[in-house]
Design an enzyme around this catalytic site. Structure first.
Site, short mmCIF file in Angstrom:
data_model
loop_
_atom_site.label_atom_id
_atom_site.label_comp_id
_atom_site.label_asym_id
_atom_site.label_seq_id
_atom_site.Cartn_x
_atom_site.Cartn_y
_atom_site.Cartn_z
CD GLU A 166 -2.95 -1.31 2.39
OE1 GLU A 166 -2.74 -0.26 3.25
OE2 GLU A 166 -4.05 -2.01 2.69
CD GLU A 351 -3.76 -5.70 3.86
OE1 GLU A 351 -4.49 -4.99 4.30
OE2 GLU A 351 -2.35 -5.42 4.07
O1 IFM Z 1 -4.04 -3.15 9.52
C1 IFM Z 1 -4.21 -2.71 8.04
C2 IFM Z 1 -2.99 -3.28 7.14
O2 IFM Z 1 -1.50 -3.02 8.08
C3 IFM Z 1 -2.87 -2.57 5.91
N1 IFM Z 1 -3.90 -2.62 5.12
C4 IFM Z 1 -5.30 -2.17 5.75
C5 IFM Z 1 -5.47 -3.02 7.13
C6 IFM Z 1 -6.67 -2.40 7.99
O3 IFM Z 1 -6.42 -1.21 8.22
#
Ligand code: IFM
Length: 447
Positions: A166, A351
């Protein structure tokens, strides 16, 4: 009810990140990261929390791997802490740090779980921050030096690599809004941060290819679909701008070798100098795209509101406890846009998950039905995208267990396993049991 069956080799996984779960960030010769510093600065993290203990995964990883095995997890997306391997960020290697990841990978493989290793999930060595961190173009070499050490040590057993997690959040939360480490609020710096991360990514991909290691490499981008609040010209232009800022600023250079024209126009003189060859390096072909998806956003033009002159328009329920809109359609849209606009690369959802505040009841059951519904609905949307041709090959649920949720500390829980932070007891939630069942069936029901 219909069972939506996934393709035969679909990977069912969970995801975590080093600083969020490991604890003991300075153990065995490791150096401090920007998150260590940031969380030890009063006022930055809700409740004054920090990652000193987190889930103690650094010591308890055998137990956590056994737990994953019991759920039938096939792939585990983890990240390595740069500061354990190179305490000063470059130069001197800390063998004890490498040994930890060696043991972790061995234990995963013994349990039959495939590691997917992210090299950078935000815990930048503090010494590098002192030299400007991601605002410094030298970061591309420093990151590649670290990445190459990891390839050399682990690529005989790790075949799936993710360069950065990210980069847009690093840019936006870390350097525009200052809610994440290193806590800067400077749009000029932030755009350089975006560019330098992308060059670092491309350079590391080239180093991976040059190393001759077997395996595949990609990047995890959080895709954040943007919609205009109304059909007015101003709102539509606003959504195009926010889409350029959150999504295309990263997708376009990686897949098309160019920055979105809207971003260049909009940010004008704040736009960084792009070195000759930078875009070629950034667009070095990758083997897969990691898609992190949580929610879409509806925006309206609002003069003077932030750098993008945009206002987020809150949508009707449902939302998660973080106020994030629950929209499986957004995941479908994100996957389909990668398919149709960027040549349908191999994708993993690296994710996806939901924050809900849930605890064991008197019988020890964590009845997190809202999370279960969220995951089921998003998997159904992913299934629909695959049926419509998206080249999606796996799903890594965020997250294996409750952990340090950055600026929210431990008060926000995303896990399919509850962690009692006073005893470190893990209790698989109902969503975790359900996920194990979905894995065993290689499918989910549509309702
Ligand atoms: O916890 C985070 C993760 O580290 C990166 N993406 C979003 C998740 C939830 O906020």
């Amino acid at each position: 009810m219909t069972l939506l069956t996934f393709p035969k080799n679909f990977v069912w996984g969970t995801a975590t990140a080093s600083y969020q779960i490991e604890g003991y960030p300075l153990a065995d010769g490791a150096g401090p990261s920007i998150w260590h510093r940031f969380s030890h600065t009063p006022g930055n993290i809700r409740g004054g929390h920090n990652g000193d203990l987190a889930c103690e995964h650094y010591r308890r990883y055998p137990e956590d791997i056994a737990l994953m095995k019991s759920l039938g997890i096939q792939g585990y997306r983890m990240s390595t802490a740069w500061t354990r391997v190179l305490p000063e960020g470059r130069g001197r290697i800390n063998e004890a740090g490498l040994d930890f990841y060696d043991r972790l990978v061995e234990a995963l493989l013994e349990a039959g779980i495939t590691p997917y290793v992210t090299l950078y999930h935000w815990d930048l060595p503090s010494d590098l921050q002192d030299m400007g961190g991601w605002t410094n173009p030298a970061m591309a070499d420093w990151f590649t030096e670290y990445a190459s050490i990891m390839f050399t040590r682990l690529s005989d057993r790790v075949n799936n690599w993710i360069t950065l997690n990210e980069p847009s959040v690093v840019m936006d939360r870390g350097h525009v809004f200052g809610q994440h480490a290193p806590g800067m609020r400077d749009i000029w710096a932030a755009l350089r941060v975006a560019h330098n991360q992308l060059v670092a990514h491309g350079r590391a991909v080239r180093a991976f290819r040059a190393s001759g290691a077997d395996g595949e490499i990609g990047i995890a981008l959080n895709l954040h679909p943007q919609h205009a609040a109304t059909n007015s010209e101003e709102d539509r232009a606003c959504a195009i701008r926010t889409d350029a800022y959150y999504n295309r600023l990263f997708m376009d250079p990686i897949f098309k070798g160019e920055y979105p024209a809207e971003a260049l126009d909009w940010f004008g003189e704040a736009w960084p100098n792009i070195g000759p060859g930078d875009l070629d390096e950034i667009s070095t072909p990758i083997d897969f795209l990691g898609v992190n998806y949580y929610f879409p956003q509806v925006v309206a033009h609002k003069a003077g509101q932030g750098a993008l002159h945009s206002e987020v328009v809150r949508q009707p329920a449902p939302h998660t406890d973080l106020g994030w809109q629950i929209s499986p359609e957004g995941l479908y849209d994100a996957l389909r846009s990668v398919q149709t606009e960027y040549g349908n690369p191999k994708m993993f959802i690296t994710e996806n998950g939901a924050a809900f505040d849930d605890y064991p009841d008197s019988d020890g059951v964590v009845a997190d039905d809202a999370r279960l519904d969220y995951i089921r609905a998003h998997l159904a949307a992913a299934h629909r995208a695959i049926s419509d041709g998206a080249n999606l090959q796996g799903y890594f649920l965020w997250t294996l267990m409750d952990n340090f949720e950055w600026a929210y500390g431990y008060d926000v829980r995303f896990g399919i396993t509850n962690v009692d932070y006073t005893t470190q007891k893990r209790t698989v939630k109902r969503s975790g049991q359900w996920y194990a069942d979905a894995i065993s069936r290689n499918g989910v029901t549509d309702a």
